[in-house]
Design an enzyme around this catalytic site. Structure first.
Site, short mmCIF file in Angstrom:
data_model
loop_
_atom_site.label_atom_id
_atom_site.label_comp_id
_atom_site.label_asym_id
_atom_site.label_seq_id
_atom_site.Cartn_x
_atom_site.Cartn_y
_atom_site.Cartn_z
N GLY A 54 2.96 8.07 -1.04
CA GLY A 54 3.17 9.22 -2.28
C GLY A 54 2.06 10.26 -2.02
O GLY A 54 2.46 11.35 -2.08
N GLN A 97 -12.65 -5.71 10.67
CA GLN A 97 -11.97 -4.54 10.44
C GLN A 97 -13.20 -3.48 10.22
O GLN A 97 -14.13 -3.60 9.70
CB GLN A 97 -10.96 -4.48 9.17
CG GLN A 97 -11.73 -4.82 8.08
CD GLN A 97 -11.62 -6.08 7.64
OE1 GLN A 97 -12.08 -6.97 8.21
NE2 GLN A 97 -11.62 -6.26 6.20
N TYR A 151 0.91 4.31 -2.53
CA TYR A 151 -0.35 5.24 -2.18
C TYR A 151 -0.17 6.01 -1.01
O TYR A 151 -0.17 7.22 -1.23
CB TYR A 151 -1.73 4.55 -2.14
CG TYR A 151 -2.82 5.28 -2.20
CD1 TYR A 151 -3.11 5.87 -3.23
CD2 TYR A 151 -3.46 5.33 -0.86
CE1 TYR A 151 -4.46 6.85 -3.09
CE2 TYR A 151 -4.69 6.03 -0.89
CZ TYR A 151 -5.38 6.77 -2.03
OH TYR A 151 -6.34 7.49 -1.97
N GLY A 186 -13.77 -9.84 8.83
CA GLY A 186 -14.82 -8.76 8.68
C GLY A 186 -14.96 -7.85 9.71
O GLY A 186 -15.86 -7.25 9.93
N ARG A 207 0.79 -1.09 0.02
CA ARG A 207 0.22 -0.13 0.12
C ARG A 207 0.81 1.09 -0.05
O ARG A 207 0.31 2.35 0.07
CB ARG A 207 -0.86 0.09 1.21
CG ARG A 207 -1.96 -1.24 1.24
CD ARG A 207 -2.85 -1.01 2.52
NE ARG A 207 -3.87 -0.11 2.67
CZ ARG A 207 -4.99 -0.48 2.41
NH1 ARG A 207 -5.54 -1.83 2.23
NH2 ARG A 207 -6.07 0.61 2.30
P1 NAD Z 1 -10.88 7.56 -9.09
O1 NAD Z 1 -9.95 6.50 -9.49
O2 NAD Z 1 -12.17 7.53 -9.58
O3 NAD Z 1 -10.40 9.04 -9.63
C1 NAD Z 1 -8.87 9.44 -9.86
C2 NAD Z 1 -8.85 10.32 -11.11
O4 NAD Z 1 -7.52 10.55 -11.57
C3 NAD Z 1 -9.41 9.17 -12.43
O5 NAD Z 1 -10.19 9.88 -13.39
C4 NAD Z 1 -8.11 8.81 -13.11
O6 NAD Z 1 -8.23 8.66 -14.63
C5 NAD Z 1 -7.13 10.00 -12.86
N1 NAD Z 1 -5.92 9.90 -12.93
C6 NAD Z 1 -5.16 8.95 -12.28
N2 NAD Z 1 -3.70 9.15 -12.40
C7 NAD Z 1 -3.55 10.36 -13.12
C8 NAD Z 1 -2.64 11.13 -13.91
N3 NAD Z 1 -1.45 10.33 -13.72
N4 NAD Z 1 -2.93 12.00 -14.66
C9 NAD Z 1 -4.08 12.44 -14.82
N5 NAD Z 1 -5.27 11.86 -14.37
C10 NAD Z 1 -4.97 10.70 -13.33
O7 NAD Z 1 -10.83 7.83 -7.46
P2 NAD Z 1 -11.60 8.96 -6.74
O8 NAD Z 1 -12.09 8.14 -5.58
O9 NAD Z 1 -12.37 10.02 -7.25
O10 NAD Z 1 -10.52 9.55 -5.86
C11 NAD Z 1 -10.33 11.15 -6.10
C12 NAD Z 1 -9.10 11.49 -5.27
O11 NAD Z 1 -9.55 11.62 -4.06
C13 NAD Z 1 -7.76 10.70 -5.30
O12 NAD Z 1 -6.72 11.55 -5.34
C14 NAD Z 1 -7.83 10.12 -4.15
O13 NAD Z 1 -6.42 9.52 -3.61
C15 NAD Z 1 -8.53 10.84 -3.03
N6 NAD Z 1 -9.34 9.96 -2.26
C16 NAD Z 1 -10.71 9.27 -2.42
C17 NAD Z 1 -11.23 8.52 -1.55
C18 NAD Z 1 -12.31 7.99 -1.81
O14 NAD Z 1 -12.92 7.21 -0.72
N7 NAD Z 1 -12.91 7.88 -2.80
C19 NAD Z 1 -10.62 8.62 0.02
C20 NAD Z 1 -9.45 9.04 0.01
C21 NAD Z 1 -8.64 10.06 -1.02
N1 UDP Z 2 -12.87 -5.60 1.51
C1 UDP Z 2 -13.50 -6.70 1.57
N2 UDP Z 2 -14.02 -7.37 0.37
C2 UDP Z 2 -14.00 -6.54 -0.61
C3 UDP Z 2 -13.06 -5.45 -0.83
C4 UDP Z 2 -12.79 -5.00 0.34
O1 UDP Z 2 -13.64 -7.14 2.62
O2 UDP Z 2 -14.43 -7.27 -1.83
C5 UDP Z 2 -12.19 -4.87 2.74
C6 UDP Z 2 -10.80 -4.51 2.73
O3 UDP Z 2 -9.92 -5.57 3.07
C7 UDP Z 2 -10.73 -3.35 3.75
C8 UDP Z 2 -12.20 -2.66 3.71
O4 UDP Z 2 -13.03 -3.58 2.82
O5 UDP Z 2 -10.64 -3.83 4.94
C9 UDP Z 2 -12.11 -1.32 2.75
O6 UDP Z 2 -11.33 -1.76 1.42
P1 UDP Z 2 -11.28 -0.72 0.43
O7 UDP Z 2 -10.67 -1.30 -0.81
O8 UDP Z 2 -12.63 0.16 -0.13
O9 UDP Z 2 -10.51 0.46 1.01
P2 UDP Z 2 -9.38 0.84 2.10
O10 UDP Z 2 -10.00 1.72 3.18
O11 UDP Z 2 -8.68 -0.58 2.56
O12 UDP Z 2 -8.61 1.59 1.15
#
Ligand code: NAD
Ligand code: UDP
Length: 319
Positions: free
Chosen positions: A155, A216, A152, A214, A149
């Site tokens: 990063g 977590q 991510y 499950g 992980r």
């Molecule tokens: P998503 O994967 O649907 O959207 C990410 C977008 O970024 C996509 O459209 C993808 O094509 C684009 N992308 C990826 N790499 C790229 C690059 N090198 N150049 C240009 N575009 C690029 O994910 P999301 O859920 O919409 O997440 C959006 C942001 O929010 C992300 O930065 C993610 O880390 C952050 N975030 C989301 C969640 C969540 O639960 N959804 C939680 C924490 C953080």
């Molecule tokens: N998870 C699961 N079954 C699935 C996908 C995810 O039990 O089919 C669990 C995963 O192991 C984690 C939680 O659900 O404990 C949330 O996973 P997700 O990938 O949505 O996001 P995370 O919070 O781990 O980034």
């Protein structure tokens, strides 16, 4: 006054604008009559997410990878580009780190040159497998730097470092939000995240795959609540940089989520246990005291209501 900082036709860049959260944000900005420049390389995003915006004069879509510099005149930047689901960000981990780190450098460089205000979509993953519960912004986290992980988590941590250094060194106006698990319509049906997986499995009558026992926990925020917070944060007073947690503090075990999805879909799916992935955080719940006091924000949508909307969306995708 701060909320009136931007007048009509503010030029707004949204990186990752064709993704799940980005598409909702673009839609909201268009409603506010901002000129939106959506950058995306379509790695996980889809044109379908924003096709209803194409043709609107305020909306411009550019295929661009944020690991390369981009030049435009803009007033504010929302930096969302980055794959967010574990299978997607682990597919090409080097590119994931580049997207977070080089992407942040390129977007911050643009903000520095244009004097744009810039918001970073950071994540609860900066806390890793947290030893402090619920997570407060002052907690520095418990992150494995060499695990699967890490591309991510680290990063995103490095991107936060870059944001604060550009702020201290170059006076860039920054806003950093730490997003906790968010769900809703336009999540990619096959992105492997737990909400989309469980709903798709339930609708197809496949087994619901719970990783581990499950027990977590995660705290799930509905997308509309999240977008409200993103806008409030961008418009907040200049000296409030964050980082600020944005999420729903109602905590559920993954087993409870599976049972709720089965109940709401009326599915006959059975639960199947699979091995827990490496470094899977055991618990996660945001402390949102800061978001409440600084932004006057708290989430409004209950899990049941948000899941009903999301289930309806995925049903439409299956047709
Ligand atoms: P998503 O994967 O649907 O959207 C990410 C977008 O970024 C996509 O459209 C993808 O094509 C684009 N992308 C990826 N790499 C790229 C690059 N090198 N150049 C240009 N575009 C690029 O994910 P999301 O859920 O919409 O997440 C959006 C942001 O929010 C992300 O930065 C993610 O880390 C952050 N975030 C989301 C969640 C969540 O639960 N959804 C939680 C924490 C953080
Ligand atoms: N998870 C699961 N079954 C699935 C996908 C995810 O039990 O089919 C669990 C995963 O192991 C984690 C939680 O659900 O404990 C949330 O996973 P997700 O990938 O949505 O996001 P995370 O919070 O781990 O980034």
């Amino acid at each position: 006054m701060e909320n009136n900082r931007y007048s009509l036709n503010t030029r707004t860049l949204v990186s990752g604008g064709a993704g799940f959260l980005g598409s909702h944000l673009c839609e909201r900005l268009i409603k506010e009559k901002s000129d939106v420049l959506c950058l995306d390389n379509f790695f996980t995003g889809q044109k379908r997410n924003i096709e209803h915006l194409i043709g609107i004069p305020y909306f411009e879509l550019v295929r661009h990878d944020v690991t390369f510099p981009y030049y435009a005149e803009v007033d504010r930047i929302f930096n969302l580009a980055c794959p967010a689901s574990p299978p997607h960000y682990q597919y090409d981990p080097v590119q994931t780190t580049k997207t977070s780190v080089h992407g942040a450098i390129n977007m911050l460089g643009l903000a520095k040159r244009t004097r744009a205000r810039i918001l970073q979509a950071s994540t609860s993953e900066v806390y890793g497998d947290p030893a402090v519960h619920p997570q407060v912004e002052s907690y520095w986290g418990n992150v494995n730097p060499i695990g699967i992980r890490s591309c991510y988590d680290e990063g995103k941590r490095c991107a936060e470092t870059l944001f604060f250094d550009y702020h201290r060194q170059n006076q860039v106006e920054i806003k950093v939000i730490r997003i906790f698990n968010t769900y809703g319509p336009r999540m990619h049906p096959n992105d492997g995240r737990v909400v989309s997986n469980f709903i798709m499995q339930a609708l197809r009558g496949d087994d619901i795959t719970i990783y581990g026992d499950g027990s977590q926990t995660r705290s799930f925020c509905y997308v509309d609540d999240l977008i409200n917070a993103v806008i409030l944060m961008m418009n907040s007073r200049a000296d409030f940089t964050g980082p600020v947690n944005i999420g729903n503090p109602n905590e559920f075990t993954i087993k409870e989520l599976a049972e709720e999805v089965i109940r709401l879909t009326g599915s006959k799916s059975k639960i199947q246990h699979k091995p827990l992935p490496q470094d899977d955080p055991k618990q996660r719940k945001p402390d949102i005291t800061l978001a409440k006091s600084e932004l006057g924000w708290s989430p409004k949508v209950a899990l049941e209501d948000g899941l009903r909307e999301t289930i309806a969306y995925f049903k439409g995708q299956l047709r």
